[in-house]
Structure formats: structure tokens, C-alpha cells
Design an enzyme around this catalytic site. Structure first.
Site, mmCIF file in Angstrom:
data_model
loop_
_atom_site.group_PDB
_atom_site.id
_atom_site.type_symbol
_atom_site.label_atom_id
_atom_site.label_comp_id
_atom_site.label_asym_id
_atom_site.label_seq_id
_atom_site.Cartn_x
_atom_site.Cartn_y
_atom_site.Cartn_z
ATOM 1 C CG LEU A 1 -1.826 -4.327 -11.599
ATOM 2 C CD1 LEU A 1 -0.891 -4.789 -12.718
ATOM 3 C CD2 LEU A 1 -2.848 -3.320 -12.132
ATOM 4 C CB SER A 2 1.322 -3.457 -9.386
ATOM 5 O OG SER A 2 2.422 -2.640 -9.060
ATOM 6 C CB ALA A 3 1.392 -3.520 -4.494
#
Length: 496
Positions: free
Chosen positions: A160-162
């Protein structure tokens, strides 16, 4: 339950029996089995001594009881400000690890590496082959293969995300390690090569052609000729932390790597206002899938509940929309029904829908040499086992779409790979609406939408459809005439 250390040792012995002692001992000594930090068997356990750990990461693992040697492995990377425990608790992956039988490794970075505990997807010292955090994650995979007996051909990574950005980097740098990946609210591989450039990627990645995006993958492991990982891409249309343009860039990047076009082979509506677009490879198997969640902000899609397709729990950046772990797992074949799942016999070919009524769907497929029986799956759940190459599923709901796949089993009962899935929609139900599915550019050209400030807006409702380009696709429902609303989920297409 057996204590975790005993379970791991027994599974290592099983791996030695199945694969030979050299596969377990290798040319180097196997890492020492670390004492768990939690008391509960099959809970989240910290592992130390998994390798030289050049990226200064922590390794946590979830190893359910009863998972045999040779099972798949999933690596799950948390987002900024999160932890391995948050991802373990909320993402939903543990439900399917128990149900389908695989292990999960949860790498964790800390504020010692990054002030916000973000994985360094933007730093070549951490995101490239053989270096930093990326190398530490691969060492965790090697540890799992040696200690748990994980199948090196079925290792997958998600984040997720980074963590999603690092997932894309890992897929690019280590296509020899990962068979598939899933990027949620993340960034294209090697979008940024410095922290200063990272924010620019988040709000709008470079305007590169698919070939230029693909070159960033090919350049991450020069000389690699395949196979490439199969990639799922999850994105909320209202994400203003990692903008939806990143999902378009990811789609362009991985379809180019696979050598396929950017026009989907097919699209379908899923729960949670989600549109799934499938991009098949040359053999007709899904290579890239995008999941666009209408109205969702920045986070991982989950869907709390006890249903077969429900998972996870809501928390910061875990958003109640749809169970992404379920649909990603099916895409990878972890449920043993999608292409790549199972072992032994090949996947049945030629699965097709031969007829539907308001309450039934009839299927046929080609026989598999050596098969003693076939198992039919509906939406990932087993519904029947038959010796025939045809089956009629009954008791269905009118006007509803169902997804089917089939596996073949040999006389010992060992299931083989799963067939490609087909969708059967029962008759009846609500009358079809007048709907149009097209790119934002095409909607504007056709007079169903207009442009303002670089975004397309639906005529009549004035709903924001996102960037005005040929990459963002929506379904619009017209009612009354000249009034259009976004209907990416639950609208049957009448014309386009």
C-alpha cells in the site's frame, strides 16, 4: 496447535522430503530459526537472523498450522506511518492464508530508516536490485523458502502507498523472484530516484509513453527476458495523496512490459463501486488487471464481514469498499482456481457458458487427459465436483453476474491448475439502463460530458470524472435524457 518453532521444523523436514536435502541445506547454512515474540501459535511472529539485512528492516511472519511445504508465499508491505502488525490485523491477507493455505511475510521499516516509516521506493540505495531494503525483502523470501519450504515459483508481493511503490520496484528489480504483484494506491516502478522527486510522482507522475515507462522496468534487471510478473493495480478515484494518474502510469508500464496494448480485453463491475479491467497476454491469460474504486480516497480496500469475498477491518488507510486481498488472490491463483494455481494436471481449456436462465447457468469445458474428476468454482468458492465435462449451476439469483472456473483432479484427488474464468449473467432482474462505457475523452467527444480545469464532468449531474484523457474510463447512465451520472458499478451497458 504445535508451537511455531516445532511447526517450522516439521515443515522444513517435509520440504526436505519433497524437494531433496540439498534444496533445504543449499550451498550455504540455513538461517537460524528465531524465537517468536508472541505466544499464540500461528499469530504474527518476529523473525531475526534472516540474512545480512542491508536495508535494516524487521521481518514478521504469519505461518498458519497445516500449511504444507511447497505452498505459495505472499509478501505484504505496509504504508507510511503503519506497521507490520497493522497490515496483519487489517488487510485481510491472514483470512485467505488460513483458507487457501499459504504463508505471509510482513516486512517492517521504522523511523530509523524514514521519519514517517515509509519504504524507500524513491531511493535507488533501497529500491534497486541487490541494494538496501529491496535486498532485505528478498532475503526474507529466501529465508521463507528454506525454513517454511515456500514454493519459489509462487512468491507474490503486495503493498500500500509507499509499500505499493516498493512493490513495483521489487517486481521490476526481481522478476526472477516474484511471480506476481499488487500495487495499492502506489507508484510506477522507478518513478522517482530521489526524495525531492517523490512528491511530484504522487501528485502527477512524468508524462511518459508506455514504452518509456516499460523501459524503467527493463532497465531494473537488464538482460531479463521473462516471464514477467502478473500485476494487479488498485486505485481510488478520489485519492489526493497518490493521484489516480499513477494507476494509469502503472497500467501503461506493465502492459508495455508484457507487450500488450493499453485497451482492456474486458471490463466488469465488482462490489464497492469497483471497475475491474483485464489485459490479457498473447495466450489469453490475464497479465495485468486494474481495479478502480469510484469515490475511494487513499488506502487499501477492505470489506469487513464473514462472506467468502469479505475480509479485513477498517482503520486508518484501510477503507470499507471491497476486499482487495480476495480479488488479488484469485488473480494470482492462490485459491487454486485462477490460472497459475494448483499443481499437477493442466488447466481445463475451452470453458464457456452454454446457457442461462433466471436461476441457472450451464457450463462446458474440454476434457483433460488423466483427469478423474473436475471441480467447479463459483466466485472462488467450490460448488460441485463432477466426472463430466459439463455442469449446470442452479439456485442462482436473477439478473446477477457469476464468475466460474474449473480445475481437473487426477485419480489421487490432486487438483491441477485452474482454468481461465468466465462470467455468466442470469436473466431477469431489473430492466437494463441506458449506459455508456468509454474514456473521458470519448465521453466529452460524444457530448455526454464537458471539460473544466483539465477534468471531465458528467453533463447534467456535473460529477467529477477525473482527468480529461484517453486513459480514465467510466460508465455513465443517462436518465432522464441528457442527464448523466457515474455508474461504474451496477449499471448494465446498453450501448457505447
Amino acid at each position: 496447535m504445535r508451537p511455531p518453532i516445532l511447526r517450522r521444523l516439521l515443515r522444513r523436514v517435509a520440504s526436505a522430503t519433497a524437494c531433496g536435502l540439498l534444496a533445504v541445506l543449499g550451498a550455504h547454512p540455513a538461517p537460524a530459526v528465531a524465537a517468536p515474540t508472541a505466544a499464540a501459535a500461528a499469530g504474527l511472529q518476529q523473525v531475526t537472523g534472516f540474512g545480512s539485512n542491508p536495508g535494516n528492516l524487521q521481518m514478521f511472519a504469519y505461518t498458519p498450522d497445516g500449511v504444507p511445504a511447497g505452498a505459495p508465499l505472499v509478501v505484504a508491505l505496509h504504508g507510511c506511518t503503519q506497521s507490520a502488525n497493522a497490515y496483519y490485523t487489517n488487510s485481510g491477507w491472514t483470512k485467505y492464508a488460513d483458507l487457501w493455505g499459504f504463508d505471509v511475510v510482513f516486512p517492517q521499516t521504522t523511523s530509523a530508516n524514514n521519519a514517517l516509516s515509509c519504504f524507500g521506493w524513491f531511493d535507488p540505495a533501497d529500491s534497486t536490485r541487490g541494494r538496501g531494503e529491496a535486498a532485505s525483502v528478498v532475503q526474507m523470501v529466501e529465508y521463507a523458502k528454506q525454513t517454511y519450504g515456500s514454493d519459489g515459483r509462487r512468491v507474490f508481493v503486495t503493498g500500500l502507498s509507499a509499500g505499493g511503490g516498493m512493490t513495483a520496484d521489487l517486481l521490476a528489480a526481481y522478476p526472477d523472484v516474484f511471480a506476481g504483484g499488487s500495487v495499492a494506491s502506489g507508484l510506477p516502478a522507478q518513478c522517482a530516484t530521489s526524495q525531492a522527486a517523490a512528491s511530484g510522482c504522487q501528485t502527477g507522475p512524468q508524462k511518459l509513453t508506455p514504452a518509456q515507462w516499460g523501459d524503467k522496468v527493463r532497465g531494473s534487471h537488464p538482460g531479463w527476458t521473462g516471464p514477467w510478473p502478473r500485476v494487479a493495480i488498485w486505485q481510488g478515484t478520489s485519492d489526493y495523496t497518490v493521484y489516480p494518474a499513477n494507476a494509469t502510469a502503472l497500467r501503461d508500464q506493465w502492459t508495455d512490459v508484457w507487450g500488450i496494448g493499453q485497451t482492456p480485453s474486458r471490463t466488469e463491475s465488482l462490489p464497492g463501486n469497483t471497475t475491474r479491467s483485464v489485459y490479457d497476454d498473447a495466450s489469453g491469460q490475464p497479465a495485468v488487471e486494474t481495479f478502480s474504486v469510484s469515490g475511494m480516497g487513499h488506502g487499501l480496500p477492505v470489506s469487513p464481514g464473514s462472506g467468502a469475498e469479505q475480509c479485513g477491518s477498517t482503520a486508518a488507510y484501510f477503507l470499507d469498499t471491497i476486499c482487495s486481498a480476495y480479488h488479488t488472490g484469485v488473480f494470482w491463483g492462490l485459491d487454486r482456481t485462477a490460472p497459475g494455481g494448483g499443481t499437477g494436471l493442466p488447466a481445463p481449456a475451452g470453458l464457456k457458458v452454454t446457457g442461462v436462465t433466471s436461476s441457472s447457468a450451464s457450463l462446458t469445458w474440454s476434457a483433460v487427459t488423466g483427469a478423474a474428476s473436475y471441480t467447479v468454482y463459483r466466485d472462488g468458492a467450490k460448488v460441485a465436483t463432477t466426472a463430466s465435462t459439463s455442469f449446470t449451476d442452479t439456485g442462482l439469483t436473477a439478473g446477477t453476474a457469476y464468475r466460474y472456473s474449473v480445475t481437473a483432479a487426477d485419480p489421487s484427488g490432486t487438483a491441477g491448475a485452474g482454468s481461465s474464468a468466465v462470467t455468466a449473467t442470469t436473466t431477469g432482474g431489473a430492466a437494463p439502463a441506458t449506459c455508456f462505457t468509454a474514456t473521458n475523452y470519448a465521453h466529452v467527444t460524444a457530448g455526454r460530458a464537458h471539460v473544466s480545469g483539465g477534468h471531465a464532468y458528467a453533463n447534467g449531474s456535473n460529477q467529477d470524472m477525473g482527468l480529461y484523457n484517453v486513459f480514465v474510463t467510466h460508465t455513465l447512465r443517462e436518465s432522464p435524457a441528457g442527464h448523466f451520472v457515474i455508474a461504474d458499478s451496477g449499471c448494465q451497458t446498453g450501448s457505447s
